[in-house]
Design an enzyme around this catalytic site. Sequence first.
Site, PDB file in Angstrom:
ATOM      1  N   GLY A  46     -64.601  44.214  -9.871  1.00 12.48           N
ATOM      2  CA  GLY A  46     -64.040  43.398  -8.800  1.00 12.48           C
ATOM      3  C   GLY A  46     -63.175  42.297  -9.381  1.00 12.48           C
ATOM      4  N   GLN A  51     -59.600  33.986  -9.356  1.00 18.46           N
ATOM      5  CA  GLN A  51     -59.671  34.191 -10.809  1.00 18.46           C
ATOM      6  C   GLN A  51     -58.301  34.293 -11.479  1.00 18.46           C
ATOM      7  OE1 GLN A  51     -62.674  37.526 -10.145  1.00 18.46           O
ATOM      8  NE2 GLN A  51     -63.257  36.815 -12.176  1.00 18.46           N
ATOM      9  N   CYS A  92     -69.054  38.440 -15.446  1.00 19.02           N
ATOM     10  CA  CYS A  92     -67.858  38.016 -14.725  1.00 19.02           C
ATOM     11  C   CYS A  92     -66.679  38.022 -15.687  1.00 19.02           C
ATOM     12  CB  CYS A  92     -68.069  36.615 -14.156  1.00 19.02           C
ATOM     13  SG  CYS A  92     -66.659  35.974 -13.249  1.00 19.02           S
ATOM     14  N   LEU A  93     -65.546  38.529 -15.219  1.00 18.93           N
ATOM     15  CA  LEU A  93     -64.353  38.563 -16.069  1.00 18.93           C
ATOM     16  C   LEU A  93     -63.912  37.147 -16.451  1.00 18.93           C
ATOM     17  CD1 LEU A  93     -62.344  41.376 -14.235  1.00 18.93           C
ATOM     18  CD2 LEU A  93     -63.620  41.573 -16.389  1.00 18.93           C
ATOM     19  N   HIS A 134     -70.659  38.385  -5.073  1.00 21.23           N
ATOM     20  CA  HIS A 134     -70.081  37.733  -6.266  1.00 21.23           C
ATOM     21  C   HIS A 134     -68.618  37.348  -6.008  1.00 21.23           C
ATOM     22  CE1 HIS A 134     -69.552  37.574 -10.836  1.00 21.23           C
ATOM     23  NE2 HIS A 134     -68.302  37.651 -10.415  1.00 21.23           N
ATOM     24  N   GLU A 135     -67.849  38.258  -5.413  1.00 27.98           N
ATOM     25  CA  GLU A 135     -66.422  37.985  -5.162  1.00 27.98           C
ATOM     26  C   GLU A 135     -66.229  36.930  -4.068  1.00 27.98           C
ATOM     27  OE1 GLU A 135     -64.756  39.024  -7.413  1.00 27.98           O
ATOM     28  OE2 GLU A 135     -65.921  40.739  -8.091  1.00 27.98           O
ATOM     29  N   HIS A 138     -66.573  33.564  -5.472  1.00 26.04           N
ATOM     30  CA  HIS A 138     -65.349  33.096  -6.149  1.00 26.04           C
ATOM     31  C   HIS A 138     -64.400  32.430  -5.151  1.00 26.04           C
ATOM     32  CE1 HIS A 138     -65.588  34.362 -10.320  1.00 26.04           C
ATOM     33  NE2 HIS A 138     -65.840  35.629 -10.011  1.00 26.04           N
TER      34      HIS A 138
HETATM   35  O1  GNR Z   1     -66.875  43.444 -13.613  1.00 24.89           O
HETATM   36  C1  GNR Z   1     -67.782  42.803 -13.065  1.00 24.89           C
HETATM   37  N1  GNR Z   1     -69.060  43.251 -13.145  1.00 24.89           N
HETATM   38  C2  GNR Z   1     -70.118  42.729 -12.415  1.00 24.89           C
HETATM   39  C3  GNR Z   1     -71.392  43.112 -12.759  1.00 24.89           C
HETATM   40  C4  GNR Z   1     -72.477  42.636 -12.059  1.00 24.89           C
HETATM   41  C5  GNR Z   1     -72.302  41.787 -10.985  1.00 24.89           C
HETATM   42  C6  GNR Z   1     -71.028  41.382 -10.639  1.00 24.89           C
HETATM   43  C7  GNR Z   1     -69.935  41.854 -11.339  1.00 24.89           C
HETATM   44  S1  GNR Z   1     -68.327  41.361 -10.870  1.00 24.89           S
HETATM   45  C8  GNR Z   1     -67.469  41.538 -12.383  1.00 24.89           C
HETATM   46  C9  GNR Z   1     -65.979  41.338 -12.176  1.00 24.89           C
HETATM   47  C10 GNR Z   1     -65.728  39.912 -11.744  1.00 24.89           C
HETATM   48  O2  GNR Z   1     -65.816  38.970 -12.472  1.00 24.89           O
HETATM   49  N2  GNR Z   1     -65.436  39.729 -10.500  1.00 24.89           N
HETATM   50  O3  GNR Z   1     -65.255  38.474 -10.033  1.00 24.89           O
HETATM   51 NI    NI Z   2     -66.429  37.207 -11.304  1.00 22.73          NI
END
Ligand code: GNR
Ligand code: NI
Length: 171
Positions: A46, A51, A92-93, A134-135, A138
């Site tokens: 995601g 980001q 998270c990236l 999670h997104e 953000h």
């Molecule tokens: O790539 C991603 N893997 C992930 C693994 C477990 C829970 C959430 C994520 S999201 C993350 C990509 C990202 O940072 N999205 O904002």
């Molecule tokens: Ni993230």
Amino acid sequence: MALLTILRYPDPKLHTVAKPVAAVDARILALIADMLETMYDASGIGLAATQIDVHVRLVVIDTSEDRDQPLVLINPEITWLGDERVKGEEGCLSVPGIYDGVERATQVKVKAMDADGQVRTIEAEGLLAVCIQHELDHLMGKVFVEYLSPLKRNRIKTKLLKALRDDEEED
Ligand code: GNR
Ligand code: NI
């Protein structure tokens, strides 16, 4: 198409609250294409516009095994959270190399517009449900490390600031 630069924690810009997308115009469609390219290039499941330092309510997701099922959420809103919670390992990236447990709802419903301008409600569970939460965090300026203890968060901050300095010295 272009790869976009992903902000890294603890960049304060990650705490910006996103505004709704006003219109799905050519500029937004180009941004969606670049975000998908950036997400696939970084092997993420995601990516939120926050980001890449664009503060509008736009998210791209692909939790499929074959990385061929892109999901675009424009102005997403969670309309329902199930009662059940599960603690899962998140990354998270914007927080490279850090993985830790976060408790999330196992089931969610999210209402969002897609790239064709169609408003839909998606029912999600498992990894997709986690990724949506999670997104959407953000977009509210929240990074998953904020669910961890202050001690862990400070260790992560120090580690990532050092990694950033090391990266800068390389150039
Ligand atoms: O790539 C991603 N893997 C992930 C693994 C477990 C829970 C959430 C994520 S999201 C993350 C990509 C990202 O940072 N999205 O904002
Ligand atoms: Ni993230």
